[in-house]
Design a protein around this motif. Structure first.
Motif, short mmCIF file in Angstrom:
data_model
loop_
_atom_site.label_atom_id
_atom_site.label_comp_id
_atom_site.label_asym_id
_atom_site.label_seq_id
_atom_site.Cartn_x
_atom_site.Cartn_y
_atom_site.Cartn_z
N UNK A 94 0.74 -1.21 -0.02
CA UNK A 94 0.00 0.01 0.03
C UNK A 94 0.82 1.25 -0.13
N UNK A 95 1.56 1.63 -1.34
CA UNK A 95 2.21 2.90 -1.17
C UNK A 95 1.16 4.01 -1.36
N UNK A 96 1.50 5.07 -1.02
CA UNK A 96 0.88 6.40 -0.81
C UNK A 96 1.22 6.92 -2.16
N UNK A 97 2.15 7.03 -2.93
CA UNK A 97 2.70 7.74 -4.08
C UNK A 97 3.67 6.63 -4.61
N UNK A 130 3.80 18.34 -2.71
CA UNK A 130 2.82 17.88 -1.75
C UNK A 130 2.10 18.89 -0.98
N UNK A 131 0.73 18.77 -0.96
CA UNK A 131 0.16 19.36 -0.07
C UNK A 131 -0.09 18.75 1.18
N UNK A 132 1.01 19.14 2.27
CA UNK A 132 1.22 18.42 3.60
C UNK A 132 0.11 18.23 4.21
N UNK A 133 -0.68 19.20 4.33
CA UNK A 133 -1.96 19.32 5.48
C UNK A 133 -2.86 18.13 4.94
N UNK A 134 -3.18 17.92 3.46
CA UNK A 134 -4.07 17.55 3.06
C UNK A 134 -3.51 15.70 2.74
N UNK A 135 -2.21 15.58 2.57
CA UNK A 135 -1.52 14.65 2.07
C UNK A 135 -1.76 14.41 0.57
N UNK A 136 -1.90 15.33 -0.18
CA UNK A 136 -2.32 15.24 -1.45
C UNK A 136 -1.09 15.37 -2.34
N UNK A 137 -0.99 14.59 -3.29
CA UNK A 137 0.09 14.67 -4.08
C UNK A 137 -0.25 15.72 -5.43
N UNK A 138 0.66 16.87 -5.63
CA UNK A 138 0.20 17.43 -6.75
C UNK A 138 1.24 17.54 -8.17
N UNK A 139 0.60 16.75 -9.07
CA UNK A 139 1.41 16.60 -10.10
C UNK A 139 0.78 17.48 -10.97
N UNK A 140 1.85 18.36 -11.64
CA UNK A 140 1.55 19.55 -12.74
C UNK A 140 2.10 19.12 -14.04
#
Length: 347
Positions: A94-97, A130-140
């Motif tokens: 279960x990797x996060x990214x 990374x949006x650390x607060x929401x633990x969201x990976x931001x890929x642009x």
């Protein structure tokens, strides 16, 4: 799906004949920054046959842990076998990214795994955060023809995945004193050779292309402003004088002045030379994303408002048809003087 069950940043380490391909090492550098922001481990995973020894080198490039699946059935890349092996790893650990190189095999595997584990994938990204607060990976990545940068999120599914083109990220300097945990995954792959839909009959290695911009130290690139074959020849002469490779914008390729293997940009190659000379290139986002990480960028353009100057370290506002031949002659004189024993010319 409980998103909190997923942790760690993974990088697919592509290999060929048990030799690691550089893009995986480049992504370990980018992955290290993401993992540190999330306070999790950076992990590499490598599939193949006889790859354990190669895997041990990954700690030097930032990996904390390396997952290895060795099996003769994984010796050569096939979508079916690599998708199944990767899917098994993802479901168990279960990797996060997960980051993949945007190579032919990397893109194929990433898209197959996305369907296998039912998650999202952002292709050809150029910026990772990374949006650390929401633990969201931001890929642009560039979107709408390169006119904007789109940041894509995967809010409801895990792992969050992206492909990144070779040379977009800088390969970290190795630290051979680092240590990590080698986790040799020993469970058998539930596939048998006689049940597979594809067979590797023979691998024919293509001869290395004469044009290899991705490895070039100096590139002289032509844009729409050079107008025609005569202008392109002028650019080639400067490249010859410098011992450089010739690059081009999409306009030049579409005009038939050179092949696609010279094209730099979003739909071409990403390059990171020590010196990049842009001649008659306007500076569209599509081109900039392919060369913006060059060590030194020199732009020559007769339009003082050209966007290329925003990316350049040195900008020359001038008519390329006047200044480029002067530069070519000056460099030729300089090099001829050095060969003759030190007689030099001012450049």
């Amino acid at each position: 799906m409980n998103l909190e069950d997923y942790k760690d940043v993974w990088v697919f380490i592509e290999q060929q004949d048990s030799h690691i391909i550089d893009v995986g090492l480049e992504l370990l550098g980018a992955g290290r920054e993401l993992a540190d922001k999330l306070d999790v481990k950076l992990c590499g995973f490598i599939l193949g046959d006889h790859v354990t020894e190669a895997a041990k080198s990954l700690y030097a490039y930032g990996a904390d842990k390396v997952y290895v699946i060795e099996d003769p059935i994984l010796k050569d890349y096939r979508t079916e076998t690599y998708m199944k092996a990767t899917g098994d790893l993802v479901r168990k650990y279960k990797p996060e990214i997960i980051l993949y190189g945007a190579t032919a095999n990397g893109k194929d595997l990433a898209s197959a795994v996305a369907t296998e584990v039912m998650t999202g994938l952002t292709a050809d990204t150029t910026l990772l955060d990374i949006n650390v607060e929401k633990r969201l990976f931001e890929a642009s990545r560039p979107a709408f023809g390169g006119n904007i940068m789109a940041t894509i999120l995967c809010k409801k599914h895990r792992p969050q995945m992206a492909t990144v083109r070779p040379k977009v990220m800088k390969k970290p300097d190795p630290d051979w004193h680092r240590e990590g945990t080698l986790e040799l995954v020993s469970e058998a792959i539930s596939l048998k050779e006689d049940t597979l839909r594809t067979k590797v009959i023979e691998i024919v290695r293509e001869a290395k292309k004469a044009v290899n911009l991705e490895e070039a130290d100096v590139i002289v690139a032509a844009g729409k402003g050079i107008k025609d074959e005569k202008g392109f020849q002028m650019v080639k002469e400067l490249a010859d004088a410098l011992g450089a490779s010739v690059g081009a914008s999409r306009d030049i390729v579409e005009a038939g002045l050179c092949g696609h293997d010279h094209q730099v940009g979003q739909t071409g190659l990403t390059v990171t030379p020590k010196l990049y000379i842009a001649i008659g290139i306007s500076g569209a986002v599509q081109h900039i994303v392919g060369m913006q990480n060059s060590d030194l960028i020199i732009a020559i353009n007769n339009d003082p408002d050209a966007a290329i100057f925003n990316a350049a370290h040195v900008g020359v506002v001038a008519d390329a048809f006047e200044i480029v031949p002067m530069l070519t002659q000056a460099f030729r004189t300089q090099l001829a003087g050095e060969e003759a024993g030190g007689v030099t010319a001012d450049v």
